[in-house]
Scaffold this active site. Structure first.
Site, PDB file in Angstrom:
ATOM      1  N   HIS A 102      29.134 -47.863 -36.069  1.00  0.00           N
ATOM      2  CA  HIS A 102      27.799 -48.271 -36.532  1.00  0.00           C
ATOM      3  C   HIS A 102      27.714 -48.204 -38.058  1.00  0.00           C
ATOM      4  CE1 HIS A 102      26.674 -47.493 -32.312  1.00  0.00           C
ATOM      5  NE2 HIS A 102      25.701 -48.375 -32.541  1.00  0.00           N
ATOM      6  N   LYS A 157      22.996 -44.813 -39.761  1.00  0.00           N
ATOM      7  CA  LYS A 157      22.705 -44.249 -38.433  1.00  0.00           C
ATOM      8  C   LYS A 157      22.761 -42.724 -38.494  1.00  0.00           C
ATOM      9  CE  LYS A 157      23.708 -44.713 -33.512  1.00  0.00           C
ATOM     10  NZ  LYS A 157      22.291 -44.793 -33.161  1.00  0.00           N
TER      11      LYS A 157
END
Ligand SMILES: NC(=O)C1=CN([C@@H]2O[C@H](COP(=O)(O)OP(=O)(O)OC[C@H]3O[C@@H](n4cnc5c(N)ncnc54)[C@H](OP(=O)(O)O)[C@@H]3O)[C@@H](O)[C@H]2O)C=CC1
Ligand SMILES: O=C(O)C1=N[C@H](C(=O)O)C[C@H](O)C1
Length: 272
Positions: free
Chosen positions: A158, A162
């Protein structure tokens, strides 16, 4: 003309919040009736469209979720665990379907949401996309077909903003693999090895998190034996797929009895 169900988006200035606003407008089956941000945010009190750099939308961003939810049939919520727990109480009071995309919940948080589901319709999934939910079904099937000669490892990647790991999706995939194997994930989960870890324990399910740049979301489930390897992979190309799934969930939930549902329910995918 029939009235469209009214929807409120929480965390509206966020990556998913803004994507949801655009997708709700493009989809046309829900009417955006409210937009919530936290107190002190500079969008509060201003027109949402102008905040997003476009034409006015006639929706003023508010920091009062109860007032916003009172006008709505659905709340779409991609924020943070503490915020989502508070919104769950308020959405239940307003009898609005609560679609929860937020990830990073503790076991205690999940117990609280389960309780809220006794009085309200909640649809919660760590990933709202069709592809990932299909991948959970495939992961369960493959894990069921193979024994523990096949080591299961889940790798997720990600963007660098995040805040939680493993991702909600990785945990969904881990649960599916554990279910397929007939074991409890909490007893076999091995997260982010480091140092002299000893040899891999037979039957463990490993989790690894990559964080970098603008990666939207990528997940691999690896089944590795001494002589062959199966890799199931999902790549999210952009965030609109999560928003589309959340809209589908908000519409699906309108005529449902109170309970905590997931995207397998919404998409009609098999649960065992
Ligand atoms: N299930 C799925 O399909 C998907 C889930 N997600 C999950 O959704 C969540 C949000 O992701 P993303 O949009 O990238 O994150 P962002 O940080 O971009 O957005 C979160 C937003 O929520 C706001 N927020 C936090 N607390 C409150 C509060 N108490 N009241 C109102 N607003 C609040 C934040 O405000 P502030 O910046 O001021 O803190 C921010 O605007 C994460 O948990 C992520 O993992 C993401 C994509 C898909
Ligand atoms: O934070 C994100 O961005 C994402 N979060 C979800 C997760 O934790 O799995 C879903 C998606 O992968 C994007």
């Amino acid at each position: 003309m029939t009235d469209l169900p009214g929807v409120v988006v929480t965390g509206v200035s966020g990556r998913m919040g803004q994507m949801l606003v655009r997708e709700i407008q493009a989809d046309g089956r829900l009417k955006l009736v409210g937009a919530v941000e936290r107190s002190g945010h500079d969008w509060v009190g201003r027109d949402l469209g102008a905040c997003m750099g476009g034409a006015d939308l006639g929706v003023t961003v508010t920091d009062d979720p109860l007032e916003a939810f009172a006008k709505a049939q659905a709340v779409i919520d991609f924020t943070a665990p503490a915020a989502t727990l508070a919104f769950a109480e308020l959405a239940a009071q307003a009898r609005a379907v609560h679609v929860i995309g937020t990830t990073g919940f503790s076991d205690e948080d999940l117990a609280q949401l389960k309780h809220a589901g006794h009085h309200a319709v909640i649809v919660r999934a760590g990933n709202m996309s069709l592809g990932v939910n299909l991948l959970t079904v495939l992961t369960r099937q493959v894990a069921k077909a193979l024994d523990a000669d096949f080591d299961i490892e889940i790798i997720e990647s990600h963007h660098n903003r995040k805040v939680d790991a493993p991702s909600g999706t990785a945990l969904m995939l881990g649960e599916a693999a554990a279910e397929g194997r007939g074991v409890n994930l909490s007893e076999v989960s091995d997260r982010g090895r480091d140092g002299i870890t000893g040899a891999r324990k037979r039957g463990d399910i490993g989790f690894h998190a990559i964080r970098g740049g603008g990666i939207v979301g990528e997940h691999d489930v690896i089944f590795a034996s001494p002589s062959e390897r199966i890799v199931l992979r999902h790549i999210a190309e952009d965030r609109s797929l999560f928003a589309k799934g959340a809209i589908k969930a908000a519409l699906w939930g309108q005529d449902k009895a109170p309970g905590e549902y997931d995207m397998l329910d919404v998409l009609g995918l098999p649960k065992d």
